[in-house]
Design a protein around this motif. Structure first.
Motif, PDB file in Angstrom:
ATOM      1  N   PHE A  58       0.797  -1.236   0.000  1.00 44.70           N
ATOM      2  CA  PHE A  58       0.000   0.000   0.000  1.00 44.70           C
ATOM      3  C   PHE A  58       0.826   1.280   0.000  1.00 44.70           C
ATOM      4  N   GLY A  59       2.122   1.170   0.309  1.00 42.35           N
ATOM      5  CA  GLY A  59       2.958   2.363   0.360  1.00 42.35           C
ATOM      6  C   GLY A  59       3.425   2.653   1.777  1.00 42.35           C
ATOM      7  N   THR A  60       4.598   3.253   1.893  1.00 41.03           N
ATOM      8  CA  THR A  60       5.240   3.422   3.189  1.00 41.03           C
ATOM      9  C   THR A  60       4.506   4.386   4.115  1.00 41.03           C
ATOM     10  N   LEU A  61       3.735   5.313   3.572  1.00 47.32           N
ATOM     11  CA  LEU A  61       3.050   6.293   4.404  1.00 47.32           C
ATOM     12  C   LEU A  61       1.674   5.824   4.888  1.00 47.32           C
ATOM     13  N   ARG A  62       1.224   4.693   4.384  1.00 49.05           N
ATOM     14  CA  ARG A  62      -0.141   4.258   4.677  1.00 49.05           C
ATOM     15  C   ARG A  62      -0.261   3.475   5.980  1.00 49.05           C
ATOM     16  N   VAL A  63       0.842   2.929   6.484  1.00 50.77           N
ATOM     17  CA  VAL A  63       0.752   2.069   7.661  1.00 50.77           C
ATOM     18  C   VAL A  63       1.974   2.261   8.539  1.00 50.77           C
ATOM     19  N   MET A  64       1.773   2.166   9.848  1.00 53.91           N
ATOM     20  CA  MET A  64       2.871   2.321  10.802  1.00 53.91           C
ATOM     21  C   MET A  64       2.623   1.418  12.011  1.00 53.91           C
ATOM     22  N   TYR A  65       3.677   0.710  12.418  1.00 53.84           N
ATOM     23  CA  TYR A  65       3.627  -0.091  13.645  1.00 53.84           C
ATOM     24  C   TYR A  65       4.319   0.664  14.762  1.00 53.84           C
ATOM     25  N   ILE A  66       3.681   0.702  15.928  1.00 51.68           N
ATOM     26  CA  ILE A  66       4.294   1.263  17.125  1.00 51.68           C
ATOM     27  C   ILE A  66       4.284   0.195  18.204  1.00 51.68           C
ATOM     28  N   LYS A  67       5.463  -0.159  18.698  1.00 50.57           N
ATOM     29  CA  LYS A  67       5.525  -1.091  19.822  1.00 50.57           C
ATOM     30  C   LYS A  67       4.951  -0.396  21.040  1.00 50.57           C
ATOM     31  N   CYS A  68       3.941  -1.003  21.652  1.00 55.79           N
ATOM     32  CA  CYS A  68       3.252  -0.337  22.748  1.00 55.79           C
ATOM     33  C   CYS A  68       2.606  -1.360  23.675  1.00 55.79           C
ATOM     34  N   ASP A  69       2.881  -1.219  24.950  1.00 61.19           N
ATOM     35  CA  ASP A  69       2.140  -1.954  25.974  1.00 61.19           C
ATOM     36  C   ASP A  69       0.922  -1.109  26.299  1.00 61.19           C
ATOM     37  N   VAL A  70      -0.240  -1.520  25.829  1.00 62.54           N
ATOM     38  CA  VAL A  70      -1.435  -0.681  25.957  1.00 62.54           C
ATOM     39  C   VAL A  70      -1.842  -0.468  27.412  1.00 62.54           C
ATOM     40  N   SER A  71      -1.345  -1.320  28.317  1.00 63.17           N
ATOM     41  CA  SER A  71      -1.669  -1.144  29.735  1.00 63.17           C
ATOM     42  C   SER A  71      -0.828  -0.054  30.383  1.00 63.17           C
ATOM     43  N   ASP A  72       0.179   0.441  29.659  1.00 53.34           N
ATOM     44  CA  ASP A  72       1.029   1.527  30.137  1.00 53.34           C
ATOM     45  C   ASP A  72       0.494   2.832  29.560  1.00 53.34           C
ATOM     46  N   GLU A  73      -0.134   3.651  30.393  1.00 48.74           N
ATOM     47  CA  GLU A  73      -0.801   4.862  29.908  1.00 48.74           C
ATOM     48  C   GLU A  73       0.173   5.824  29.234  1.00 48.74           C
TER      49      GLU A  73
END
Length: 273
Positions: A58-73
């Motif tokens: 889809f292209g480099t600007l269309r998607v991004m992964y962020i490593k995140c522990d969602v329980s950490d506000e």
């Protein structure tokens, strides 16, 4: 009813997006011509593979992964800020992240991820998207479970977290006037779905030490594709504050009236105590 709603041009955030339903949502939303999808997860290997696949498609600007522990506000807020700083808007948030563990193991972790993180993300999404707070409106969809509707003696904590998600979502939708915020807040109760959360050998994708996940006593698991399509359909058409069941590879069923009447009946039954 938002019959003309479209994902085209929208900026979306999905929690728990590395595998299963989350990954299916990321793929499907991009296929619907969304401007951008950010997904949060702790599973780095799976997330990076998915991100690379989708950037190539889809292209480099269309998607991004962020490593995140969602329980950490703090981590959650940083992820939100990164998306808004980059795109200057946020249109849809899908709170999908969840873990399933034996109650005697990591039950606090299950509460933190399955429920507390949904609260944090929902409130952050409202603060970001609400028109009366300077946003452009949008949609928040919180993923619950059919177990929120029926007590389970073997999955008491998991069921409780999903019931809490359902009650919280409905309360937020009532208390936050859609006419002011222009943010629809929705919930879906998923039936058993053929994802890693139901496979013991894949439990490490969700949480270190979560090794006794629910793997049996599931009569029929719907396909991931069915759950994903159902969620996409609900986001497109559902009224603010509505609740839907998606199960058995069937189209979503609106159970809003039943849920609200059930709560009201319980209140009436205890009004004299």
């Amino acid at each position: 009813m938002e019959n003309n709603f479209t994902f085209e041009g929208k900026v979306i955030l999905v929690t728990g997006g590395a595998t299963g339903i989350g990954a299916g949502l990321v793929r499907s939303i991009l296929s619907e011509n969304a401007r951008h999808v950010t997904f949060l997860d702790l599973a780095e290997r799976e997330s990076e593979i998915l991100e690379r696949e989708l950037k190539n498609k889809f292209g480099t600007l269309r998607v991004m992964y962020i490593k995140c522990d969602v329980s950490d506000e703090k981590q959650m807020n940083e992820a939100y800020n990164k998306v808004v700083d980059k795109f200057h808007r946020l249109d849809i948030v899908i709170n999908n992240a969840a873990i399933l563990c034996a109650e005697e193991n990591l039950y606090k972790r299950m509460v933190d991820i399955n429920f507390t993180a949904v609260i944090s993300s929902t409130l952050k999404a409202l603060a970001t998207m609400a028109v009366d707070r300077g946003g452009s409106g949008g949609v928040i969809l919180n993923v619950s479970s059919r177990l929120a509707l029926t007590p389970s003696d073997s999955l008491a904590v998991y069921s409780a977290t999903k019931a809490a998600v359902l009650q919280f979502t409905n309360s937020i939708a009532i208390n936050k006037s859609y006419s002011k915020s222009e943010v629809r807040v929705l919930s879906v109760c998923l039936g058993p779905t053929d994802t890693a959360i139901l496979h013991k050998h894949n439990s490490e994708l969700f949480d270190k030490g979560c090794t006794q996940c629910f793997t049996s006593q599931v009569p029929e698991r719907q396909r991931v594709e069915s759950a994903v399509k159902g969620i996409i359909d609900v986001i497109k058409k559902a009224d603010n504050g509505s609740t839907w069941i998606i199960a058995g590879n069937k189209p979503p069923v609106d159970i809003t009236v039943s849920v609200r009447e059930g709560v009201q009946n319980r209140c009436n039954d205890t009004s004299g105590s």
